[in-house]
Design a protein around this motif. Structure first.
Motif, PDB file in Angstrom:
ATOM      1  N   GLY A 169      30.412  61.843 111.111  1.00 27.17           N
ATOM      2  CA  GLY A 169      29.120  61.430 110.567  1.00 27.17           C
ATOM      3  C   GLY A 169      28.994  61.669 109.078  1.00 27.17           C
ATOM      4  O   GLY A 169      27.879  61.729 108.546  1.00 27.17           O
ATOM      5  N   ILE A 170      30.122  61.792 108.373  1.00 26.69           N
ATOM      6  CA  ILE A 170      30.117  62.038 106.933  1.00 26.69           C
ATOM      7  C   ILE A 170      30.557  60.766 106.216  1.00 26.69           C
ATOM      8  O   ILE A 170      31.625  60.229 106.491  1.00 26.69           O
ATOM      9  CB  ILE A 170      31.075  63.191 106.555  1.00 26.69           C
ATOM     10  N   ARG A 171      29.730  60.296 105.294  1.00 24.98           N
ATOM     11  CA  ARG A 171      30.068  59.117 104.508  1.00 24.98           C
ATOM     12  C   ARG A 171      30.671  59.544 103.175  1.00 24.98           C
ATOM     13  O   ARG A 171      30.211  60.508 102.556  1.00 24.98           O
ATOM     14  CB  ARG A 171      28.824  58.256 104.249  1.00 24.98           C
ATOM     15  N   VAL A 172      31.684  58.812 102.725  1.00 21.25           N
ATOM     16  CA  VAL A 172      32.365  59.126 101.471  1.00 21.25           C
ATOM     17  C   VAL A 172      32.463  57.849 100.641  1.00 21.25           C
ATOM     18  O   VAL A 172      32.923  56.820 101.135  1.00 21.25           O
ATOM     19  CB  VAL A 172      33.778  59.699 101.717  1.00 21.25           C
ATOM     20  N   GLY A 173      32.027  57.926  99.399  1.00 21.56           N
ATOM     21  CA  GLY A 173      32.094  56.762  98.520  1.00 21.56           C
ATOM     22  C   GLY A 173      32.281  57.199  97.086  1.00 21.56           C
ATOM     23  O   GLY A 173      32.205  58.389  96.762  1.00 21.56           O
ATOM     24  N   ASP A 174      32.546  56.234  96.219  1.00 24.07           N
ATOM     25  CA  ASP A 174      32.667  56.581  94.801  1.00 24.07           C
ATOM     26  C   ASP A 174      31.854  55.635  93.934  1.00 24.07           C
ATOM     27  O   ASP A 174      31.508  54.522  94.334  1.00 24.07           O
ATOM     28  CB  ASP A 174      34.137  56.628  94.344  1.00 24.07           C
ATOM     29  N   LEU A 175      31.510  56.122  92.759  1.00 28.31           N
ATOM     30  CA  LEU A 175      30.854  55.321  91.730  1.00 28.31           C
ATOM     31  C   LEU A 175      31.939  54.867  90.763  1.00 28.31           C
ATOM     32  O   LEU A 175      32.785  55.653  90.361  1.00 28.31           O
ATOM     33  CB  LEU A 175      29.805  56.148  90.983  1.00 28.31           C
ATOM     34  N   GLN A 214      23.287  55.188  95.899  1.00 23.81           N
ATOM     35  CA  GLN A 214      24.341  55.511  96.851  1.00 23.81           C
ATOM     36  C   GLN A 214      23.852  56.474  97.919  1.00 23.81           C
ATOM     37  O   GLN A 214      24.247  56.370  99.089  1.00 23.81           O
ATOM     38  CB  GLN A 214      25.541  56.109  96.103  1.00 23.81           C
ATOM     39  N   ALA A 215      22.991  57.405  97.537  1.00 27.61           N
ATOM     40  CA  ALA A 215      22.453  58.374  98.496  1.00 27.61           C
ATOM     41  C   ALA A 215      21.589  57.693  99.550  1.00 27.61           C
ATOM     42  O   ALA A 215      21.489  58.161 100.687  1.00 27.61           O
ATOM     43  CB  ALA A 215      21.640  59.437  97.761  1.00 27.61           C
ATOM     44  N   ARG A 216      20.992  56.585  99.186  1.00 28.85           N
ATOM     45  CA  ARG A 216      20.100  55.873 100.106  1.00 28.85           C
ATOM     46  C   ARG A 216      20.796  54.722 100.837  1.00 28.85           C
ATOM     47  O   ARG A 216      20.411  54.377 101.953  1.00 28.85           O
ATOM     48  CB  ARG A 216      18.886  55.340  99.336  1.00 28.85           C
ATOM     49  N   GLN A 217      21.807  54.122 100.186  1.00 31.08           N
ATOM     50  CA  GLN A 217      22.522  52.991 100.807  1.00 31.08           C
ATOM     51  C   GLN A 217      24.004  53.126 100.468  1.00 31.08           C
ATOM     52  O   GLN A 217      24.444  52.787  99.373  1.00 31.08           O
ATOM     53  CB  GLN A 217      21.980  51.650 100.304  1.00 31.08           C
ATOM     54  N   HIS A 218      24.756  53.599 101.428  1.00 35.06           N
ATOM     55  CA  HIS A 218      26.163  53.935 101.196  1.00 35.06           C
ATOM     56  C   HIS A 218      27.030  52.703 100.977  1.00 35.06           C
ATOM     57  O   HIS A 218      26.877  51.687 101.650  1.00 35.06           O
ATOM     58  CB  HIS A 218      26.709  54.718 102.388  1.00 35.06           C
ATOM     59  N   LYS A 219      27.953  52.816 100.020  1.00 31.50           N
ATOM     60  CA  LYS A 219      29.039  51.861  99.826  1.00 31.50           C
ATOM     61  C   LYS A 219      30.311  52.658  99.584  1.00 31.50           C
ATOM     62  O   LYS A 219      30.264  53.730  98.985  1.00 31.50           O
ATOM     63  CB  LYS A 219      28.771  50.946  98.631  1.00 31.50           C
ATOM     64  N   VAL A 220      31.448  52.135 100.014  1.00 32.49           N
ATOM     65  CA  VAL A 220      32.705  52.834  99.750  1.00 32.49           C
ATOM     66  C   VAL A 220      32.958  52.867  98.252  1.00 32.49           C
ATOM     67  O   VAL A 220      33.257  53.909  97.673  1.00 32.49           O
ATOM     68  CB  VAL A 220      33.887  52.170 100.481  1.00 32.49           C
ATOM     69  N   HIS A 221      32.847  51.715  97.594  1.00 38.10           N
ATOM     70  CA  HIS A 221      32.969  51.629  96.142  1.00 38.10           C
ATOM     71  C   HIS A 221      31.698  51.004  95.592  1.00 38.10           C
ATOM     72  O   HIS A 221      31.246  49.968  96.090  1.00 38.10           O
ATOM     73  CB  HIS A 221      34.173  50.787  95.726  1.00 38.10           C
ATOM     74  N   ARG A 222      31.151  51.612  94.552  1.00 35.36           N
ATOM     75  CA  ARG A 222      29.940  51.076  93.929  1.00 35.36           C
ATOM     76  C   ARG A 222      30.229  50.807  92.449  1.00 35.36           C
ATOM     77  O   ARG A 222      30.072  51.688  91.599  1.00 35.36           O
ATOM     78  CB  ARG A 222      28.769  52.057  94.076  1.00 35.36           C
ATOM     79  N   PRO A 223      30.704  49.595  92.122  1.00 30.98           N
ATOM     80  CA  PRO A 223      30.891  49.253  90.710  1.00 30.98           C
ATOM     81  C   PRO A 223      29.544  49.189  89.994  1.00 30.98           C
ATOM     82  O   PRO A 223      28.540  48.751  90.582  1.00 30.98           O
ATOM     83  CB  PRO A 223      31.574  47.887  90.757  1.00 30.98           C
ATOM     84  N   ILE A 224      29.535  49.644  88.748  1.00 28.76           N
ATOM     85  CA  ILE A 224      28.293  49.754  87.990  1.00 28.76           C
ATOM     86  C   ILE A 224      28.368  48.877  86.749  1.00 28.76           C
ATOM     87  O   ILE A 224      29.391  48.868  86.061  1.00 28.76           O
ATOM     88  CB  ILE A 224      28.033  51.218  87.585  1.00 28.76           C
ATOM     89  N   SER A 225      27.299  48.164  86.470  1.00 27.80           N
ATOM     90  CA  SER A 225      27.094  47.230  85.357  1.00 27.80           C
ATOM     91  C   SER A 225      27.571  45.848  85.761  1.00 27.80           C
ATOM     92  O   SER A 225      28.571  45.688  86.474  1.00 27.80           O
ATOM     93  CB  SER A 225      27.787  47.666  84.058  1.00 27.80           C
TER      94      SER A 225
END
Length: 253
Positions: A169-175, A214-225
């Motif tokens: 039940g642990i989600r892991v993602g990066d910015l 990310q804390a509210r809607q998980h994604k594995v990778h979250r590209p920014i800009s």
């Protein structure tokens, strides 16, 4: 009550994230090797929990985690691995010890924190790990070779643990931001050509907002800009040789 533990919290992205989550009512824990700056931020936020920490010291990591999580019933809702360093320059001009230090903090430090937090995350509903990735983890960036390598490692670990820890039940993602205007980048003595061509168009507050999303809607990778989102998705569909040519042009001296 939601709680977040942030490494590299004394300045830049870590500090901006601490301020934003604190504003939203989260219980914030701050970790950084720069105790003076850390204490100043903790006071600004109302004397929140903080501890001086070298993330490359696994024994100290365990002590800090135990202290913080003891205040929250042994639970940790969110670990934000924000600590990291960068040195720009020609690979051969940078001392080998500095290349090693980049890996020790950006990779080993992240491993230390993530490994030690597992029992606290497992005990917490909706637990998450957010890793500080980078656009430099998409394709190797000249003049940032060791930093880029460290972010490839972060990307791989993120993808693996996102699958492996799902059963807990642990989600892991990066910015994955492009270049961000922080002391880490702004104090570089060497100006990498890619910085001049792409520009430094993000502030740490923008990355903090991505951490909040990310804390509210998980994604594995979250590209920014928008700029990097286009590059990211373009890189998913174009052949590797074309991506290489684009990077060669961006990094041309």
């Amino acid at each position: 009550m939601n709680n977040i533990l942030i490494t590299g919290a004394a300045s830049g992205i870590g500090a901006a994230t601490a301020r934003l989550f604190h504003q939203h009512g989260w219980q914030v824990g701050l970790l950084d090797i720069n105790h003076q700056a850390l204490a100043k931020l903790a006071g600004e936020l109302g004397n929140v929990w903080h501890a001086e920490l070298d993330v490359t010291d696994p024994a100290a990591v365990k002590v800090a985690l135990a202290d913080f999580c003891a205040l929250h019933g042994g639970q940790l809702r969110l670990l934000f691995n924000s600590a990291g360093i960068l040195q720009c320059g020609n690979f051969e001009d940078i001392e080998l010890s500095e290349h090693a230090r980049i890996q020790q903090i950006n990779v080993l430090g992240l491993l230390n924190m993530t490994h030690a937090t597992f029992p606290y995350l497992k005990a917490t509903p909706d637990a998450q790990v957010i890793n500080m990735g980078s656009a430099s983890g998409l394709y190797g960036v000249p003049h940032m070779a060791s930093y880029s390598a460290s972010k490839f490692a972060v990307r791989g670990l993120t993808e693996a643990l996102e699958l492996e820890w799902a059963k807990h039940g642990i989600r892991v993602g990066d910015l994955m931001p492009p270049f961000v205007s922080t002391p880490m980048l702004n104090n570089q003595r060497f100006q990498a050509p890619v910085l001049g061509r792409l520009g430094v168009n993000l502030g740490p507050e923008r990355v903090a907002e991505a951490a909040w999303a990310q804390a509210r809607q998980h994604k594995v990778h979250r590209p920014i800009s928008l700029q990097f989102k286009l590059l990211y998705w373009f890189g998913q569909i174009t052949p590797a040789w074309l991506t290489r040519r684009i990077m060669a042009w961006l990094s041309r001296e």
